[in-house]
Enzyme design. Structure first.
Site, PDB file in Angstrom:
ATOM      1  N   PHE A 149      13.257   2.648   4.237  1.00 35.24           N
ATOM      2  CA  PHE A 149      13.456   1.080   3.657  1.00 35.24           C
ATOM      3  C   PHE A 149      12.709   1.034   2.398  1.00 35.24           C
ATOM      4  O   PHE A 149      11.489   1.388   2.175  1.00 35.24           O
ATOM      5  CB  PHE A 149      12.774   0.040   4.800  1.00 35.24           C
ATOM      6  CG  PHE A 149      13.026  -1.199   4.434  1.00 35.24           C
ATOM      7  CD1 PHE A 149      13.989  -2.043   4.419  1.00 35.24           C
ATOM      8  CD2 PHE A 149      11.685  -1.803   3.632  1.00 35.24           C
ATOM      9  CE1 PHE A 149      14.145  -3.203   4.102  1.00 35.24           C
ATOM     10  CE2 PHE A 149      11.821  -3.263   3.090  1.00 35.24           C
ATOM     11  CZ  PHE A 149      13.235  -4.130   3.340  1.00 35.24           C
ATOM     12  N   ASP A 233       7.314   5.919  -2.345  1.00 37.37           N
ATOM     13  CA  ASP A 233       7.325   4.671  -2.060  1.00 37.37           C
ATOM     14  C   ASP A 233       5.897   4.666  -1.119  1.00 37.37           C
ATOM     15  O   ASP A 233       6.041   4.781  -0.015  1.00 37.37           O
ATOM     16  CB  ASP A 233       8.345   4.173  -1.119  1.00 37.37           C
ATOM     17  CG  ASP A 233       8.449   2.720  -0.842  1.00 37.37           C
ATOM     18  OD1 ASP A 233       7.227   2.312  -0.789  1.00 37.37           O
ATOM     19  OD2 ASP A 233       9.598   2.185  -0.354  1.00 37.37           O
ATOM     20  N   LYS A 262       1.918  -4.695  -1.878  1.00 37.68           N
ATOM     21  CA  LYS A 262       1.439  -4.985  -0.530  1.00 37.68           C
ATOM     22  C   LYS A 262      -0.090  -5.295  -0.813  1.00 37.68           C
ATOM     23  O   LYS A 262      -0.569  -6.074  -1.230  1.00 37.68           O
ATOM     24  CB  LYS A 262       1.979  -4.211   0.646  1.00 37.68           C
ATOM     25  CG  LYS A 262       3.021  -4.381   1.055  1.00 37.68           C
ATOM     26  CD  LYS A 262       3.351  -3.660   2.310  1.00 37.68           C
ATOM     27  CE  LYS A 262       4.770  -3.870   2.909  1.00 37.68           C
ATOM     28  NZ  LYS A 262       5.238  -5.390   3.176  1.00 37.68           N
TER      29      LYS A 262
END
Length: 411
Positions: A149, A233, A262
């Site tokens: 993802f 990522d 984040k």
């Protein structure tokens, strides 16, 4: 369930907000179970004053928990001074944050930072970086992993290896291939036609799934050999969550670029692409940009959060508390718990039955916020400030949620 007096004006209480949500919000969002009003530390309260232990932290975003004084002071001061200037101008906050990210990532003086507003934007920049790594023109393929993802924008969705998320939006970007997460597949795929390999060091949205032993090191060897970029990522794994600033540091690997977001600013939206070495020379002026990226408000928040993580020893705390939580979960006497995955304060619990959603619902009814990324996995990602009392409370409530019978009413 614990309660405290609500600070709501009284205009939104109970479940009366749910129909309004369905009318006002896009149908791509399912109606949430709660409307949250405020938070403090590792706890949040809903509009009816019910308290919840937050062990999801906004999906690994709220590194300092809620309403941390360092973040409150930084944002309050900055918004009263200068909030936005566009990318036509620089600010001290932006430059300080870029230099800080180069330092903590190990990119050093050869590193460069491109700011955006989210993890998906950082991935979009990473795709552009990969496209620039053409070599003599033969490098045209970007490789990603199945069950990965990377976001929901058209570019990041093209990298995401979940067919169910992709199928309604085809055709997506060309030149992107997905391979199984095995070293054998890696060795078979990486050659002189590959511009970049993009992967998560731990697959967060897949249920906190670890890569095979030695996978990241072999990926580095192969990409170096063939001139491909290794782009990681670290949106969910970065910023101290796995017991290092970034997960690749735990594994002794140096990438060519990382996408981060984040936890950087503790809830204030920000994202960044950080490049290393020669990869820092690929972008030229005008090839990418962002109106809001690196604005002084978000940058000030990022500097405050990163400074607090460093000065308060929260990276070390992630390792300590993560070990405590894993031991506590493994000690639960239930055949439902199959395995405990991840590192630091990014924890995946693999269940032996497809009942993760039911466990999460029971936990919520008992005052604990966790997440079920799929039917057989539970994700746990508390704030980095978590301490003994929160670990003890989690252990009690999670144990009850695991051991409860499916027919038991929520308390």
């Amino acid at each position: 369930m614990n309660t405290s007096p609500s600070t709501t004006t009284g205009s939104i209480t109970g479940t009366e907000w749910k129909p309004r949500f369905g009318v006002a919000m896009m149908s791509s969002l399912t109606t949430p179970k709660l409307m949250l009003e405020r938070g403090e530390g590792c706890a949040v309260w809903d509009v009816d004053g019910n308290r919840y232990l937050d062990f999801l932290a906004g999906i690994a975003v709220n590194a300092l928990g809620h309403a941390h004084p360092a973040l409150v002071a930084a944002v309050s001061s900055q918004v009263a001074t200068l909030a936005h200037v566009s990318n036509f101008f620089a600010t001290p906050q932006q430059l300080e944050l870029a230099e800080r990210l180069c330092r903590i990532s190990g990119a050093g003086e050869r590193g460069k930072v491109l700011f955006g507003n989210s993890g998906a934007e950082a991935i979009e920049a990473a795709i552009k970086l990969a496209r620039l790594n053409k070599g003599d023109g033969s490098r045209k393929r970007i490789i990603a992993l199945t069950n990965s993802f990377h976001g929901r924008t058209m570019g990041s969705l093209s990298l995401t290896g979940k067919p169910a998320l992709r199928e309604d939006f085809l055709p997506l970007l060309g030149g992107i291939e997905h391979i199984p997460t095995t070293i054998e597949a890696l060795e078979h795929t990486i050659d002189g036609t590959v511009a970049a390999l993009v992967l998560e060091p731990i697959k967060g949205e897949a249920g906190v799934i670890d890569l095979p032993e030695g996978y990241l090191k072999r990926a580095r060897e192969l990409t170096t050999q063939h001139g491909a970029l290794l782009i990681l990522d670290e949106i969910q794994t970065g910023i101290g969550r796995t017991g290092a600033w970034f997960e690749y540091q735990n594994q002794g690997v140096v990438p060519d670029a990382i996408a981060v977001a984040k936890g950087i600013a503790g809830g204030v939206p920000i994202g960044a692409l950080i490049t290393f070495g020669d990869a820092s020379d690929l972008f030229r002026a005008g090839q990418h940009g962002s109106t809001f990226g690196g604005n002084p408000l978000a940058a000030a928040a990022g500097n405050a959060v990163l400074e607090e993580i460093e000065s308060a020893g929260l990276i070390q705390n992630a390792t300590l508390r993560g070990d405590q939580l894993r031991d506590a979960i493994r000690a639960i006497d239930s055949p439902l718990i199959g395995e405990v995955r991840g590192r630091g304060l990014l924890i995946g619990v693999g269940l032996t039955e497809p009942v993760a959603a039911a466990v999460v619902d029971r936990a919520l009814g008992l005052g604990l916020i966790i997440n079920a990324p799929n039917e057989s996995s539970i994700r746990i990602a508390p704030p980095l400030i978590v301490g003994d009392s929160e670990v003890a409370e989690f252990t009690d409530v999670f144990t009850r949620a695991i051991l409860a019978q499916p027919t038991e009413a929520h308390s």
